[in-house]
Write an enzyme that holds these catalytic residues in place. Structure first.
Site, PDB file in Angstrom:
ATOM      1  N   LYS A   8       0.837  -1.210   0.000  1.00  0.00           N
ATOM      2  CA  LYS A   8       0.000   0.000   0.000  1.00  0.00           C
ATOM      3  C   LYS A   8       0.871   1.259   0.000  1.00  0.00           C
ATOM      4  O   LYS A   8       0.682   2.166  -0.803  1.00  0.00           O
ATOM      5  CB  LYS A   8      -0.928   0.022   1.226  1.00  0.00           C
ATOM      6  CG  LYS A   8      -1.857  -1.172   1.322  1.00  0.00           C
ATOM      7  CD  LYS A   8      -2.794  -1.087   2.521  1.00  0.00           C
ATOM      8  CE  LYS A   8      -2.111  -1.147   3.864  1.00  0.00           C
ATOM      9  NZ  LYS A   8      -1.464  -2.444   4.182  1.00  0.00           N
ATOM     10  N   ARG A  83     -10.149   1.206   8.121  1.00  0.00           N
ATOM     11  CA  ARG A  83      -9.635  -0.112   8.450  1.00  0.00           C
ATOM     12  C   ARG A  83     -10.684  -1.005   9.083  1.00  0.00           C
ATOM     13  O   ARG A  83     -10.404  -2.131   9.448  1.00  0.00           O
ATOM     14  CB  ARG A  83      -8.512   0.065   9.442  1.00  0.00           C
ATOM     15  CG  ARG A  83      -7.365  -0.821   9.089  1.00  0.00           C
ATOM     16  CD  ARG A  83      -6.144  -0.001   9.157  1.00  0.00           C
ATOM     17  NE  ARG A  83      -5.002  -0.811   9.359  1.00  0.00           N
ATOM     18  CZ  ARG A  83      -3.811  -0.439   8.931  1.00  0.00           C
ATOM     19  NH1 ARG A  83      -3.658   0.679   8.279  1.00  0.00           N
ATOM     20  NH2 ARG A  83      -2.795  -1.200   9.140  1.00  0.00           N
ATOM     21  N   ARG A 122      11.654  -5.723   5.322  1.00  0.00           N
ATOM     22  CA  ARG A 122      11.411  -4.307   5.017  1.00  0.00           C
ATOM     23  C   ARG A 122      12.351  -3.383   5.790  1.00  0.00           C
ATOM     24  O   ARG A 122      12.646  -3.597   6.962  1.00  0.00           O
ATOM     25  CB  ARG A 122       9.974  -3.926   5.369  1.00  0.00           C
ATOM     26  CG  ARG A 122       9.798  -2.399   5.342  1.00  0.00           C
ATOM     27  CD  ARG A 122       8.391  -1.950   5.381  1.00  0.00           C
ATOM     28  NE  ARG A 122       7.629  -2.486   6.478  1.00  0.00           N
ATOM     29  CZ  ARG A 122       6.319  -2.350   6.568  1.00  0.00           C
ATOM     30  NH1 ARG A 122       5.646  -1.728   5.618  1.00  0.00           N
ATOM     31  NH2 ARG A 122       5.670  -2.856   7.584  1.00  0.00           N
ATOM     32  N   ARG A 155      10.997  -1.538  11.262  1.00  0.00           N
ATOM     33  CA  ARG A 155       9.874  -1.110  12.091  1.00  0.00           C
ATOM     34  C   ARG A 155       9.679  -2.054  13.272  1.00  0.00           C
ATOM     35  O   ARG A 155       9.858  -3.263  13.140  1.00  0.00           O
ATOM     36  CB  ARG A 155       8.597  -1.071  11.235  1.00  0.00           C
ATOM     37  CG  ARG A 155       8.378   0.288  10.622  1.00  0.00           C
ATOM     38  CD  ARG A 155       7.264   0.334   9.626  1.00  0.00           C
ATOM     39  NE  ARG A 155       6.006  -0.316  10.000  1.00  0.00           N
ATOM     40  CZ  ARG A 155       4.913  -0.287   9.258  1.00  0.00           C
ATOM     41  NH1 ARG A 155       4.933   0.363   8.092  1.00  0.00           N
ATOM     42  NH2 ARG A 155       3.824  -0.905   9.636  1.00  0.00           N
ATOM     43  N   ARG A 166      -0.927  -8.734  13.284  1.00  0.00           N
ATOM     44  CA  ARG A 166      -1.473  -7.747  12.336  1.00  0.00           C
ATOM     45  C   ARG A 166      -2.314  -8.445  11.265  1.00  0.00           C
ATOM     46  O   ARG A 166      -3.352  -7.934  10.835  1.00  0.00           O
ATOM     47  CB  ARG A 166      -0.338  -6.952  11.695  1.00  0.00           C
ATOM     48  CG  ARG A 166       0.250  -5.918  12.651  1.00  0.00           C
ATOM     49  CD  ARG A 166       1.647  -5.505  12.254  1.00  0.00           C
ATOM     50  NE  ARG A 166       1.716  -4.793  11.001  1.00  0.00           N
ATOM     51  CZ  ARG A 166       2.818  -4.710  10.255  1.00  0.00           C
ATOM     52  NH1 ARG A 166       3.932  -5.308  10.637  1.00  0.00           N
ATOM     53  NH2 ARG A 166       2.803  -4.033   9.133  1.00  0.00           N
TER      54      ARG A 166
HETATM   55  P1  AP5 Z   1       4.769  -1.617   1.954  1.00  0.00           P
HETATM   56  O1  AP5 Z   1       4.509  -0.792   0.752  1.00  0.00           O
HETATM   57  O2  AP5 Z   1       5.415  -0.975   3.135  1.00  0.00           O
HETATM   58  O3  AP5 Z   1       3.438  -2.391   2.380  1.00  0.00           O
HETATM   59  P2  AP5 Z   1       2.166  -1.850   3.138  1.00  0.00           P
HETATM   60  O4  AP5 Z   1       0.977  -2.531   2.546  1.00  0.00           O
HETATM   61  O5  AP5 Z   1       2.151  -0.363   3.187  1.00  0.00           O
HETATM   62  O6  AP5 Z   1       2.461  -2.484   4.567  1.00  0.00           O
HETATM   63  P3  AP5 Z   1       2.359  -1.890   6.006  1.00  0.00           P
HETATM   64  O7  AP5 Z   1       3.050  -2.907   6.886  1.00  0.00           O
HETATM   65  O8  AP5 Z   1       2.854  -0.485   6.112  1.00  0.00           O
HETATM   66  O9  AP5 Z   1       0.830  -1.937   6.246  1.00  0.00           O
HETATM   67  P4  AP5 Z   1       0.108  -1.943   7.551  1.00  0.00           P
HETATM   68  O10 AP5 Z   1      -1.272  -1.739   7.081  1.00  0.00           O
HETATM   69  O11 AP5 Z   1       0.331  -3.115   8.438  1.00  0.00           O
HETATM   70  O12 AP5 Z   1       0.813  -0.759   8.376  1.00  0.00           O
HETATM   71  P5  AP5 Z   1       0.442   0.761   8.592  1.00  0.00           P
HETATM   72  O13 AP5 Z   1       1.699   1.517   8.546  1.00  0.00           O
HETATM   73  O14 AP5 Z   1      -0.698   1.196   7.740  1.00  0.00           O
HETATM   74  O15 AP5 Z   1       5.660  -2.869   1.489  1.00  0.00           O
HETATM   75  C1  AP5 Z   1       6.126  -3.828   2.422  1.00  0.00           C
HETATM   76  C2  AP5 Z   1       7.521  -4.345   1.998  1.00  0.00           C
HETATM   77  O16 AP5 Z   1       7.409  -5.054   0.763  1.00  0.00           O
HETATM   78  C3  AP5 Z   1       8.568  -3.234   1.732  1.00  0.00           C
HETATM   79  O17 AP5 Z   1       9.809  -3.725   2.127  1.00  0.00           O
HETATM   80  C4  AP5 Z   1       8.521  -3.031   0.214  1.00  0.00           C
HETATM   81  O18 AP5 Z   1       9.777  -2.585  -0.257  1.00  0.00           O
HETATM   82  C5  AP5 Z   1       8.199  -4.442  -0.272  1.00  0.00           C
HETATM   83  N1  AP5 Z   1       7.363  -4.457  -1.487  1.00  0.00           N
HETATM   84  C6  AP5 Z   1       6.279  -3.677  -1.729  1.00  0.00           C
HETATM   85  N2  AP5 Z   1       5.732  -3.998  -2.924  1.00  0.00           N
HETATM   86  C7  AP5 Z   1       6.492  -5.023  -3.418  1.00  0.00           C
HETATM   87  C8  AP5 Z   1       6.425  -5.809  -4.615  1.00  0.00           C
HETATM   88  N3  AP5 Z   1       5.451  -5.597  -5.532  1.00  0.00           N
HETATM   89  N4  AP5 Z   1       7.346  -6.779  -4.788  1.00  0.00           N
HETATM   90  C9  AP5 Z   1       8.294  -7.013  -3.859  1.00  0.00           C
HETATM   91  N5  AP5 Z   1       8.437  -6.304  -2.712  1.00  0.00           N
HETATM   92  C10 AP5 Z   1       7.533  -5.326  -2.488  1.00  0.00           C
HETATM   93  O19 AP5 Z   1      -0.108   0.708  10.091  1.00  0.00           O
HETATM   94  C11 AP5 Z   1       0.740   0.393  11.170  1.00  0.00           C
HETATM   95  C12 AP5 Z   1      -0.064   0.394  12.461  1.00  0.00           C
HETATM   96  O20 AP5 Z   1      -0.628   1.700  12.686  1.00  0.00           O
HETATM   97  C13 AP5 Z   1      -1.274  -0.557  12.487  1.00  0.00           C
HETATM   98  O21 AP5 Z   1      -0.903  -1.872  12.854  1.00  0.00           O
HETATM   99  C14 AP5 Z   1      -2.135   0.119  13.537  1.00  0.00           C
HETATM  100  O22 AP5 Z   1      -1.668  -0.115  14.832  1.00  0.00           O
HETATM  101  C15 AP5 Z   1      -1.935   1.599  13.224  1.00  0.00           C
HETATM  102  N6  AP5 Z   1      -2.908   2.113  12.253  1.00  0.00           N
HETATM  103  C16 AP5 Z   1      -2.653   2.576  10.993  1.00  0.00           C
HETATM  104  N7  AP5 Z   1      -3.790   2.946  10.396  1.00  0.00           N
HETATM  105  C17 AP5 Z   1      -4.789   2.727  11.290  1.00  0.00           C
HETATM  106  C18 AP5 Z   1      -6.192   2.890  11.245  1.00  0.00           C
HETATM  107  N8  AP5 Z   1      -6.834   3.374  10.167  1.00  0.00           N
HETATM  108  N9  AP5 Z   1      -6.915   2.551  12.349  1.00  0.00           N
HETATM  109  C19 AP5 Z   1      -6.309   2.079  13.451  1.00  0.00           C
HETATM  110  N10 AP5 Z   1      -4.977   1.876  13.564  1.00  0.00           N
HETATM  111  C20 AP5 Z   1      -4.217   2.207  12.485  1.00  0.00           C
END
Ligand code: AP5
Length: 214
Positions: A8, A83, A122, A155, A166
């Site tokens: 994402k 979410r 990552r 992270r 997660r």
């Molecule tokens: P990346 O692009 O970072 O993936 P992502 O989908 O953004 O993963 P996240 O782990 O950031 O998502 P998340 O939803 O768990 O965390 P968030 O920060 O939103 O890619 C991942 C890895 O793969 C990287 O190394 C990248 O280089 C690699 N990659 C990407 N695409 C690739 C491809 N096509 N091929 C190969 N490699 C690839 O949330 C974190 C925390 O915040 C949550 O757990 C929660 O506690 C809180 N939070 C955030 N939003 C909310 C909400 N709306 N409500 C409540 N709590 C929230």
């Protein structure tokens, strides 16, 4: 939308630059608050480190404030919000107040084995939040960001146990949104297990196609 590690952040950052839109990532904003030790950061940290969702009221207020900033008026990509169904309802109400709406929901579809492999390798930039992967998308210089020269780090929530939590939370709370947005006729699903450029091109194709229809 998509499970943790679906790509994402990777896709939304590039797409926002290409389309000239604001990129609004709730995860990035929360991590910035944790790093700056704000009141919100202190409230959110424990949930994030356990792989749980931060309470809806905290995140929704944060999103409302961010969407009211001038750069969001020209359009935005929301990454990581809504979410759960309650957040989807709150978003609808916020956008109604702002006389805006959702054009597309892109769901990045990827299997759990790929997700675990991606998240355990990552690296994120402390300066600009850019994402890298030790094997798949390595930086040019070890542990240094190509974009801003910032230091890269792993992270807190990318430990194996927290990744599993997660994924559980995603299945229980976030995946019902797929059906919700399908019923609203907004959902576009993209296979996200391929190379990042292929995934990006597919998203651009879908968005441009639908823009032309509008
Ligand atoms: P990346 O692009 O970072 O993936 P992502 O989908 O953004 O993963 P996240 O782990 O950031 O998502 P998340 O939803 O768990 O965390 P968030 O920060 O939103 O890619 C991942 C890895 O793969 C990287 O190394 C990248 O280089 C690699 N990659 C990407 N695409 C690739 C491809 N096509 N091929 C190969 N490699 C690839 O949330 C974190 C925390 O915040 C949550 O757990 C929660 O506690 C809180 N939070 C955030 N939003 C909310 C909400 N709306 N409500 C409540 N709590 C929230």
């Amino acid at each position: 939308m998509g499970p943790p590690g679906a790509g994402k952040g990777t896709q939304a950052k590039t797409l926002a630059v290409k389309l000239g839109l604001a990129h609004i990532s709730t995860g990035d904003i929360l991590r910035q608050n944790v790093a700056k030790a704000t009141q919100l950061g202190a409230q959110a940290k424990e949930y994030m480190n356990k792989g749980l969702l931060v309470p809806d009221e905290l995140v929704t207020k944060m999103v409302k404030d961010r969407l009211s900033q001038p750069d969001a008026a020209k359009g935005f990509i929301l990454d990581g919000y809504p979410r759960n169904l309650k957040q989807a309802e709150s978003l609808e109400a916020i956008l109604k107040e702002l006389a805006m709406g959702i054009d597309f929901v892109i769901d990045l579809d990827v299997d759990e084995k790929t997700v675990i492999e991606r998240l355990s390798g990552r690296l994120a930039c402390k300066g600009c939040n850019a994402n890298y992967h030790i094997k798949n998308m390595p930086p040019k210089k070890p542990m240094i960001c190509d974009n801003c020269g910032g230091a890269l780090y792993q992270r807190q929530d990318d430990k194996e146990e927290t990744i599993k939590k997660r994924l559980e939370v995603y299945r229980a709370e976030s995946s019902p949104l797929i059906e919700h947005f399908r019923k609203e006729n907004k959902l576009q699903q993209v296979f996200a297990g391929g190379d990042p450029e292929i995934v990006l091109n597919k998203i651009i194709e879908l968005v441009s196609h639908d823009c032309h229809k509008v």
